[in-house]
Design a protein around this motif. Structure first.
Motif, PDB file in Angstrom:
ATOM      1  N   ASP A  97     -12.681   8.756   7.423  1.00 57.66           N
ATOM      2  CA  ASP A  97     -12.340   9.604   8.572  1.00 57.66           C
ATOM      3  C   ASP A  97     -11.318   8.946   9.499  1.00 57.66           C
ATOM      4  OD1 ASP A  97     -13.812   7.666   9.868  1.00 57.66           O
ATOM      5  OD2 ASP A  97     -15.393   9.006  10.583  1.00 57.66           O
ATOM      6  N   GLY A  98     -10.941   7.710   9.207  1.00 60.48           N
ATOM      7  CA  GLY A  98      -9.922   7.024   9.993  1.00 60.48           C
ATOM      8  C   GLY A  98     -10.403   6.454  11.307  1.00 60.48           C
ATOM      9  N   ALA A  99     -11.690   6.639  11.630  1.00 60.65           N
ATOM     10  CA  ALA A  99     -12.192   6.224  12.940  1.00 60.65           C
ATOM     11  C   ALA A  99     -12.537   4.739  13.001  1.00 60.65           C
ATOM     12  CB  ALA A  99     -13.419   7.052  13.320  1.00 60.65           C
ATOM     13  N   THR A 100     -12.801   4.136  11.853  1.00 57.89           N
ATOM     14  CA  THR A 100     -13.287   2.762  11.807  1.00 57.89           C
ATOM     15  C   THR A 100     -12.497   1.954  10.793  1.00 57.89           C
ATOM     16  OG1 THR A 100     -15.514   3.594  12.305  1.00 57.89           O
ATOM     17  CG2 THR A 100     -15.357   1.330  11.534  1.00 57.89           C
ATOM     18  N   ILE A 101     -12.311   0.668  11.096  1.00 58.00           N
ATOM     19  CA  ILE A 101     -11.668  -0.270  10.183  1.00 58.00           C
ATOM     20  C   ILE A 101     -12.673  -1.367   9.868  1.00 58.00           C
ATOM     21  CG2 ILE A 101      -9.776  -1.923   9.874  1.00 58.00           C
ATOM     22  CD1 ILE A 101      -8.251  -0.250  12.016  1.00 58.00           C
ATOM     23  N   ALA A 102     -12.870  -1.647   8.598  1.00 56.16           N
ATOM     24  CA  ALA A 102     -13.746  -2.739   8.165  1.00 56.16           C
ATOM     25  C   ALA A 102     -12.895  -3.932   7.767  1.00 56.16           C
ATOM     26  CB  ALA A 102     -14.611  -2.305   6.990  1.00 56.16           C
ATOM     27  N   THR A 103     -13.308  -5.131   8.198  1.00 52.58           N
ATOM     28  CA  THR A 103     -12.618  -6.352   7.816  1.00 52.58           C
ATOM     29  C   THR A 103     -13.612  -7.334   7.203  1.00 52.58           C
ATOM     30  OG1 THR A 103     -12.921  -7.361  10.016  1.00 52.58           O
ATOM     31  CG2 THR A 103     -10.900  -6.110   9.644  1.00 52.58           C
ATOM     32  N   GLY A 104     -13.121  -8.157   6.282  1.00 50.44           N
ATOM     33  CA  GLY A 104     -13.936  -9.212   5.694  1.00 50.44           C
ATOM     34  C   GLY A 104     -13.256 -10.551   5.911  1.00 50.44           C
ATOM     35  N   ALA A 134       0.850  -1.198   0.000  1.00 49.74           N
ATOM     36  CA  ALA A 134       0.000   0.000   0.000  1.00 49.74           C
ATOM     37  C   ALA A 134       0.882   1.244   0.000  1.00 49.74           C
ATOM     38  CB  ALA A 134      -0.918   0.017   1.224  1.00 49.74           C
ATOM     39  N   VAL A 135       0.389   2.281  -0.657  1.00 52.65           N
ATOM     40  CA  VAL A 135       1.040   3.591  -0.676  1.00 52.65           C
ATOM     41  C   VAL A 135       0.279   4.505   0.275  1.00 52.65           C
ATOM     42  CG1 VAL A 135       1.717   5.570  -2.087  1.00 52.65           C
ATOM     43  CG2 VAL A 135       1.788   3.252  -3.060  1.00 52.65           C
ATOM     44  N   ALA A 136       1.000   5.224   1.120  1.00 60.02           N
ATOM     45  CA  ALA A 136       0.361   6.129   2.069  1.00 60.02           C
ATOM     46  C   ALA A 136      -0.325   7.276   1.341  1.00 60.02           C
ATOM     47  CB  ALA A 136       1.396   6.683   3.042  1.00 60.02           C
ATOM     48  N   SER A 145      -3.381  -8.657   4.491  1.00 56.11           N
ATOM     49  CA  SER A 145      -3.883  -7.372   3.999  1.00 56.11           C
ATOM     50  C   SER A 145      -3.337  -6.256   4.866  1.00 56.11           C
ATOM     51  CB  SER A 145      -5.415  -7.374   4.031  1.00 56.11           C
ATOM     52  OG  SER A 145      -5.954  -6.174   3.520  1.00 56.11           O
ATOM     53  N   LEU A 146      -3.119  -5.087   4.263  1.00 56.17           N
ATOM     54  CA  LEU A 146      -2.729  -3.905   5.039  1.00 56.17           C
ATOM     55  C   LEU A 146      -3.273  -2.651   4.381  1.00 56.17           C
ATOM     56  CD1 LEU A 146      -0.192  -2.286   3.536  1.00 56.17           C
ATOM     57  CD2 LEU A 146       1.148  -4.123   4.490  1.00 56.17           C
ATOM     58  N   ALA A 147      -3.460  -1.624   5.191  1.00 48.59           N
ATOM     59  CA  ALA A 147      -3.987  -0.353   4.686  1.00 48.59           C
ATOM     60  C   ALA A 147      -3.496   0.780   5.558  1.00 48.59           C
ATOM     61  CB  ALA A 147      -5.520  -0.371   4.668  1.00 48.59           C
ATOM     62  N   PHE A 148      -3.154   1.909   4.943  1.00 45.32           N
ATOM     63  CA  PHE A 148      -2.780   3.115   5.677  1.00 45.32           C
ATOM     64  C   PHE A 148      -4.028   3.848   6.152  1.00 45.32           C
ATOM     65  CE2 PHE A 148       1.363   2.730   3.611  1.00 45.32           C
ATOM     66  CZ  PHE A 148       2.226   3.241   4.578  1.00 45.32           C
ATOM     67  N   ALA A 149      -3.922   4.457   7.321  1.00 48.31           N
ATOM     68  CA  ALA A 149      -4.959   5.375   7.776  1.00 48.31           C
ATOM     69  C   ALA A 149      -4.962   6.604   6.876  1.00 48.31           C
ATOM     70  CB  ALA A 149      -4.705   5.785   9.224  1.00 48.31           C
ATOM     71  N   PRO A 150      -6.092   7.285   6.762  1.00 44.31           N
ATOM     72  CA  PRO A 150      -6.164   8.463   5.878  1.00 44.31           C
ATOM     73  C   PRO A 150      -5.135   9.543   6.197  1.00 44.31           C
ATOM     74  CG  PRO A 150      -8.364   7.766   6.505  1.00 44.31           C
ATOM     75  CD  PRO A 150      -7.409   6.942   7.324  1.00 44.31           C
ATOM     76  N   ASP A 151      -4.715   9.655   7.463  1.00 42.31           N
ATOM     77  CA  ASP A 151      -3.708  10.662   7.803  1.00 42.31           C
ATOM     78  C   ASP A 151      -2.275  10.136   7.657  1.00 42.31           C
ATOM     79  OD1 ASP A 151      -3.406   8.982   9.969  1.00 42.31           O
ATOM     80  OD2 ASP A 151      -4.056  10.426  11.476  1.00 42.31           O
ATOM     81  N   SER A 152      -2.121   8.885   7.209  1.00 43.02           N
ATOM     82  CA  SER A 152      -0.820   8.236   6.965  1.00 43.02           C
ATOM     83  C   SER A 152      -0.041   7.939   8.238  1.00 43.02           C
ATOM     84  CB  SER A 152       0.061   9.085   6.020  1.00 43.02           C
ATOM     85  OG  SER A 152      -0.588   9.327   4.790  1.00 43.02           O
ATOM     86  N   ASN A 153      -0.640   8.142   9.409  1.00 42.03           N
ATOM     87  CA  ASN A 153       0.100   7.963  10.662  1.00 42.03           C
ATOM     88  C   ASN A 153       0.074   6.535  11.196  1.00 42.03           C
ATOM     89  OD1 ASN A 153       0.889  10.649  10.794  1.00 42.03           O
ATOM     90  ND2 ASN A 153      -0.961  11.266  11.888  1.00 42.03           N
ATOM     91  N   ASN A 154      -0.891   5.731  10.745  1.00 45.00           N
ATOM     92  CA  ASN A 154      -1.014   4.358  11.226  1.00 45.00           C
ATOM     93  C   ASN A 154      -1.242   3.413  10.057  1.00 45.00           C
ATOM     94  OD1 ASN A 154      -0.895   4.724  14.185  1.00 45.00           O
ATOM     95  ND2 ASN A 154      -2.802   5.862  13.890  1.00 45.00           N
ATOM     96  N   ILE A 155      -0.962   2.130  10.303  1.00 40.82           N
ATOM     97  CA  ILE A 155      -1.169   1.080   9.312  1.00 40.82           C
ATOM     98  C   ILE A 155      -1.955  -0.044   9.979  1.00 40.82           C
ATOM     99  CG2 ILE A 155      -0.069  -0.558   7.730  1.00 40.82           C
ATOM    100  CD1 ILE A 155       2.474   1.203   7.940  1.00 40.82           C
ATOM    101  N   ALA A 156      -3.039  -0.463   9.366  1.00 43.13           N
ATOM    102  CA  ALA A 156      -3.799  -1.623   9.850  1.00 43.13           C
ATOM    103  C   ALA A 156      -3.378  -2.846   9.057  1.00 43.13           C
ATOM    104  CB  ALA A 156      -5.299  -1.390   9.701  1.00 43.13           C
TER     105      ALA A 156
END
Length: 285
Positions: free
Chosen positions: A132-139, A37-39, A84-95
């Motif tokens: 908004d970075g407040a929630t993470i969805a997983t499948g 993923a790219v931030a 799987s991985l994803a950056f938070a919208p503010d680029s400060n965290n990675i899920a």
């Protein structure tokens, strides 16, 4: 590629590609890269591998920022696949999700330290941040889409799809969540209530899915060797692009509103016109 040495800068890779007439081969990375993923700030690139490790690179120089010498996430060693991985919208965290451990982690993008951790009931195939970075969805493999608080790791809501979820995506406004499953069904859910709003059917299993940046269309790649563009408002099929025999799409993304980039099972990236459904060009990985 020796993971102790930073990879070449992205610019030099493309310059080398031009010198070789449009094709360049990079040394194989071991362990295998499973996700990348790219931030949003375009300054960082993160990738996960099949040894439970996440590595952060500078997008400007290709230099490793952290990850090579850190312990694996998960306790299964070479079986702790970062699925799987994803950056938070503010680029400060990675899920990230660690497949065999059935565990999710929220990491600091600055250090790689664990900020939050949550436990799933089943193997997770895909995850996505809300805008908004407040929630993470997983499948997950058992057909559940679950919403988690990024701040507390608490479970907020579950939606049942019926078949194993292979891909999840938020629309750009955070109003809806799209899920694709292994039976080829795409479902649009209300992010606020979890209510099912719409269904689309691709045929065989959904391999990948992405929203267009304005949220009006959704692209899917499926096991029937098709890339399909759907209206997010009505669920109507707008365009269908067909791959040849023994080739199927494994990842799709909108390069811009009128162009879809698709990686396939033969290691190629094809650019498709949304308006005409025709190929615009092709890159070899």
């Amino acid at each position: 590629m020796d993971l102790r040495k930073p990879p070449p800068p992205l610019q030099s890779i493309w310059e080398r590609k031009k010198q070789l007439g449009g094709r360049v081969s990079l040394p194989e990375i071991k362990p295998k890269v499973t996700c990348v993923a790219v931030a949003p700030d375009d300054k960082k690139i993160a990738y996960g591998n099949d040894y439970g490790r996440v590595v952060l690179l500078s997008a400007l120089t290709g230099e490793v920022q952290w990850g090579e010498d850190q312990p694996e996430y998960g306790s299964s060693g070479p079986y702790s696949i970062v699925k799987s991985l994803a950056f938070a919208p503010d680029s400060n965290n990675i899920a990230i999700s660690v497949y065999e451990e059935q565990t999710g982690y929220l990491l600091s993008a600055a250090t790689g330290d664990v900020v939050q951790k949550w436990q799933h009931e089943h193997h997770v195939n895909s995850l996505a941040f809300a805008p908004d970075g407040a929630t993470i969805a997983t499948g997950d493999l058992k057909g559940k889409v679950t919403l988690w608080s990024a701040a507390t790791s608490e479970k907020q809501r579950e939606m049942q799809c019926g078949a194993g979820v292979t891909s999840v995506a938020y629309d750009p406004n955070g109003v809806r969540i799209a899920s694709g499953d292994c039976n080829g069904k795409v479902i649009l859910w209300s992010a606020a209530t979890g209510a099912k709003e719409r269904e689309m059917h691709c045929g065989k299993g959904v391999k990948s899915m992405a929203y267009e940046r304005n949220g009006k269309t959704i692209a899917t790649g499926d096991g029937d060797r098709k890339v399909t563009v759907w209206s997010a408002a009505t669920g109507a099929m707008l365009r269908e692009m067909q791959y040849g025999l023994n080739t199927w799409p494994v990842s799709v993304a909108f390069a811009r509103s009128d162009t879809i980039a698709c990686g396939d099972s033969r290691g190629r990236v094809t650019l498709w016109s949304v308006e005409t459904g025709k190929k615009l060009g092709r890159l070899m990985a």
